[in-house]
Design a protein around this motif. Sequence first.
Motif, PDB file in Angstrom:
ATOM      1  N   GLN A 192      10.301  13.465 -12.068  1.00 59.89           N
ATOM      2  CA  GLN A 192      10.996  14.381 -11.169  1.00 59.89           C
ATOM      3  C   GLN A 192      11.487  13.678  -9.907  1.00 59.89           C
ATOM      4  OE1 GLN A 192      11.734  17.798 -11.418  1.00 59.89           O
ATOM      5  NE2 GLN A 192      11.195  17.553 -13.576  1.00 59.89           N
ATOM      6  N   ASP A 193      10.677  12.764  -9.402  1.00 55.65           N
ATOM      7  CA  ASP A 193      11.000  12.103  -8.135  1.00 55.65           C
ATOM      8  C   ASP A 193      12.044  10.999  -8.280  1.00 55.65           C
ATOM      9  OD1 ASP A 193       9.128  13.734  -7.031  1.00 55.65           O
ATOM     10  OD2 ASP A 193       7.668  12.176  -6.568  1.00 55.65           O
ATOM     11  N   CYS A 194      12.093  10.365  -9.456  1.00 59.07           N
ATOM     12  CA  CYS A 194      12.851   9.122  -9.566  1.00 59.07           C
ATOM     13  C   CYS A 194      13.985   9.131 -10.588  1.00 59.07           C
ATOM     14  CB  CYS A 194      11.902   7.967  -9.908  1.00 59.07           C
ATOM     15  SG  CYS A 194      10.647   7.659  -8.643  1.00 59.07           S
ATOM     16  N   LEU A 195      14.057  10.103 -11.470  1.00 60.97           N
ATOM     17  CA  LEU A 195      15.083  10.094 -12.503  1.00 60.97           C
ATOM     18  C   LEU A 195      15.936  11.358 -12.437  1.00 60.97           C
ATOM     19  CD1 LEU A 195      13.048   8.746 -15.572  1.00 60.97           C
ATOM     20  CD2 LEU A 195      14.385   7.450 -13.904  1.00 60.97           C
ATOM     21  N   ARG A 196      17.211  11.209 -12.831  1.00 57.86           N
ATOM     22  CA  ARG A 196      18.179  12.303 -12.849  1.00 57.86           C
ATOM     23  C   ARG A 196      18.351  12.946 -11.473  1.00 57.86           C
ATOM     24  NH1 ARG A 196      16.188  15.838 -17.687  1.00 57.86           N
ATOM     25  NH2 ARG A 196      17.443  17.379 -16.572  1.00 57.86           N
TER      26      ARG A 196
ATOM     27  N   ASP B 214       0.813  -1.221   0.000  1.00 58.35           N
ATOM     28  CA  ASP B 214       0.000   0.000   0.000  1.00 58.35           C
ATOM     29  C   ASP B 214       0.844   1.267   0.000  1.00 58.35           C
ATOM     30  OD1 ASP B 214      -2.281  -1.531   0.023  1.00 58.35           O
ATOM     31  OD2 ASP B 214      -2.555  -1.434   2.206  1.00 58.35           O
ATOM     32  N   TYR B 215       2.083   1.195   0.530  1.00 58.81           N
ATOM     33  CA  TYR B 215       2.892   2.413   0.617  1.00 58.81           C
ATOM     34  C   TYR B 215       3.544   2.778  -0.712  1.00 58.81           C
ATOM     35  CZ  TYR B 215       6.816  -0.916   1.274  1.00 58.81           C
ATOM     36  OH  TYR B 215       7.731  -1.933   1.133  1.00 58.81           O
ATOM     37  N   ARG B 216       3.348   1.959  -1.742  1.00 59.59           N
ATOM     38  CA  ARG B 216       3.947   2.221  -3.055  1.00 59.59           C
ATOM     39  C   ARG B 216       3.065   3.115  -3.914  1.00 59.59           C
ATOM     40  NH1 ARG B 216       9.264   0.930  -2.574  1.00 59.59           N
ATOM     41  NH2 ARG B 216       9.714  -1.274  -2.923  1.00 59.59           N
ATOM     42  N   GLY B 217       3.743   3.843  -4.832  1.00 60.03           N
ATOM     43  CA  GLY B 217       3.052   4.565  -5.883  1.00 60.03           C
ATOM     44  C   GLY B 217       3.212   3.789  -7.182  1.00 60.03           C
ATOM     45  N   GLN B 218       3.536   4.510  -8.276  1.00 56.23           N
ATOM     46  CA  GLN B 218       3.739   3.847  -9.560  1.00 56.23           C
ATOM     47  C   GLN B 218       5.200   3.439  -9.768  1.00 56.23           C
ATOM     48  OE1 GLN B 218       0.783   5.710 -12.779  1.00 56.23           O
ATOM     49  NE2 GLN B 218       2.109   7.271 -11.893  1.00 56.23           N
ATOM     50  N   MET B 219       6.108   4.111  -9.034  1.00 58.60           N
ATOM     51  CA  MET B 219       7.517   3.958  -9.341  1.00 58.60           C
ATOM     52  C   MET B 219       8.341   3.899  -8.052  1.00 58.60           C
ATOM     53  SD  MET B 219       9.641   3.933 -11.971  1.00 58.60           S
ATOM     54  CE  MET B 219      11.355   4.197 -12.354  1.00 58.60           C
ATOM     55  N   ALA B 220       9.262   2.979  -8.012  1.00 54.80           N
ATOM     56  CA  ALA B 220      10.272   2.917  -6.948  1.00 54.80           C
ATOM     57  C   ALA B 220      11.523   2.348  -7.585  1.00 54.80           C
ATOM     58  CB  ALA B 220       9.812   2.038  -5.792  1.00 54.80           C
ATOM     59  N   ASN B 221      12.612   3.072  -7.508  1.00 52.09           N
ATOM     60  CA  ASN B 221      13.844   2.559  -8.102  1.00 52.09           C
ATOM     61  C   ASN B 221      14.970   2.575  -7.082  1.00 52.09           C
ATOM     62  OD1 ASN B 221      14.022   5.345  -8.171  1.00 52.09           O
ATOM     63  ND2 ASN B 221      14.310   5.497 -10.362  1.00 52.09           N
TER      64      ASN B 221
END
Length: 780
Positions: free
Chosen positions: A478-482, A453-460
């Motif tokens: 914005q949150d996960c890349l670069r 449940d604590y996940r969104g669409q992306m976790a890397n």
Amino acid sequence: MGLKINEGVKVENVYNVENDIRKAKITVKKNNGVCEAFSYEKLLKSLVMVEAPYFESEKIVSTVVENLYDGITTKEIKKIVYECLEEVDSEAANKYLAKTTLKVRSSRDKIEPFDMAKIASTLVEETGASQETAFEIASEVWKELKKLNVEYLTAPMIREIVNTKLVEYGLEDLRSRYTRLGIPVYNITSLIENGNRDNANMMHNPESIHKYVADEALKQYALLHLLPSHLADAHMSGDIHIHDLEFFAGRPLNCLQHDIRAFIKYGLKVDGTGDHTSVAAPPSHMETLMNHTGEIMLAAQQNMSGGQAMSLWNVFVAPFARGRTYEEVKQSIQMLVYNLNMAYAARGSQVPFTSMQLEFGVPNFLKDVTAYGPKGQVVGTYADFEDETRMIQRAFTEILLEGDSEGKPHLFPNTIYTLREETLNGDYDDDMLLVHELSAKYGSSYFVNMLPDYRGQMANYMGCRTCLQDTWTGDWEQDCLRTGNLAYVTLNMPRIGYQSNDEDDVFEYLDNYMDLAVETLMIRRKQGLNCLNNFDILPFLDQEVDGETYYRIQNSTLSFGFCGLNEMLLALFDEGIENPDANKFGIKCLEYINARAKALQEETGLRWSVLQTPAESTAYRFATLDKEQFGDKAILQGDNGANYYTNSSHVPVNSDIAFADKIKIEGQYHKLTPGGHIFHAFMGESYSDPEALMSLTNKIARKSDIGFWAYSSAFSFCLNCKTLMKGLSNKCPSCGESADVEWYDRITGYVQQVGHAKSANGGWNAGKRQELIDRRRFEQ
């Protein structure tokens, strides 16, 4: 269950005096800025340790108590004690001065009491001086040091005074051997002859020697110039651990999550400017893109202190596989894998620390996103490239499964497989089974669980475990890349347990330690901004892409790490993390740290987070320091001097707890460590069946809050006959060799060579080698 009161020296009236002082809430401010309750017992014990007369000791402590006020410094207390003691016993006063007042910031990144005998022993060891000469010089140095009105000495300062005395005594030949060239001559000789075991990813070669010599100078620069003395003290004393001090000045940014699309669209300048190297146009062919992928990670490694990662990589690369045969695609990827494992050119002749996060298919949130292909042209949306995405993932997995030409595993990139609801519906079972063959054979694959449940669409994930999730702004790009983890500072949790008498104490120490971490991280972030914007020394990260700097420092995480939660709970409750009541308090502590991170986000506008520290060396360092400071009170894992603390909020590796219970306990902490975490499933030989592992994966993904894990299985490889064996074998069953059998296992995050069966030295420190031996393997 309540907190236990620590027992100590029994002194008449001590309990009543302590009680009165505690009621008055008298605190003492230590040199590192941490405040703690004044302890009558602790002060009396320090006098007993220097053999001060007992009756006089009680009078001296009483004098200190008469002069107490809230916020008194340790320096003031020590001055009172020394002056009182000097009047009654000058020899004891000298011992007190050396042991408690004159502290040495040593070259081992720790604070130690001054010890004249150490000067003598180093003179004998490094110069060949006689015992008589060595002790005569050491005595003269001690006389000089007593005259100095300083509280802290440094190892270089002492060494220079020793050298002055050697010159005065006409011992120039000894001085030339004892001198310092950035680091002592003796240490450089030892590096050349014996190497260093702080980093399991480094081999002993000329570049690693250069790195360690430079590291020592840059560590001292950070501790003496960039950090205020109370932060340097907090690190060296072991209250906190400031990671990557050698990179603090020039490479203050830790991990980086790349976006390969930027280079697909605009080409590649490996120096960031194109002024000093050839410039590549947007790639036209898959083979060129594979070469660029490796060069990107190698180039960025020159600017970063931590790991490089690429997420959604097979999705973004998929347009380049259109119209290519499976064998052609596999050959291109094989070139990349070998390049990443053979480019010994990063940070002291390591290969770049790389991770690749792959998708089994195109995620739903990417299906309508514009796809870029050869020459940077728009080629539709990523939904159009489902087949190519799957083909690239399968080819990548097959290459890793085959190993190198001798059958050894490719240790990089760390390959991470993303599990989504659609991944587990049966449509990807053939690909899933292949991945679990890789897990069964080498234990090198990782899994990201996007179902909790604590996940969104992306976790890397990057490197060992640091993580980015799209829960910062809600924008996955914005949150996960670069961007990445800018830095983290680790809190010594067991030490909090040793010093606390009640729950309020625990949270006061947590506040103090977090204050130190916040101040450190803000200094590091400022240094990162200077390196990017003012000093022009990070050109790859500073290059412009779509009107902004490639590395989005504004979105990077500043993180609280922690080590030894289990030992803290043992110190407080006599029960560890496996006990439900003790574990509730562990959860409460992590919720408290998260609350601080959230408050800091609102206060500063920056991205604060909490992570499970990898602690490859920190778990060993904290345990070693605490054993010295707290003696038998310290609760340590391991034995025979190879001690360590349990990593972060893990269950101890030697616990006989059931596998399901371990998942339940550790899963509670994954949602509380959004900045990074890992679950280690140390599997025995019976888990060599891929289908059994695949079934286990489904259960973990669907029925737990575990966010990231790996099946770690130790194995051995015979260099003589190229035989791969399960477990840590002392002898090859095929050819009978033992000297040429290598051991492999996962260190804190990645699979690495442990050493040889005959010596088991490898690149692991003593604590990590002991932890390897202690690991309990789960069987079916």
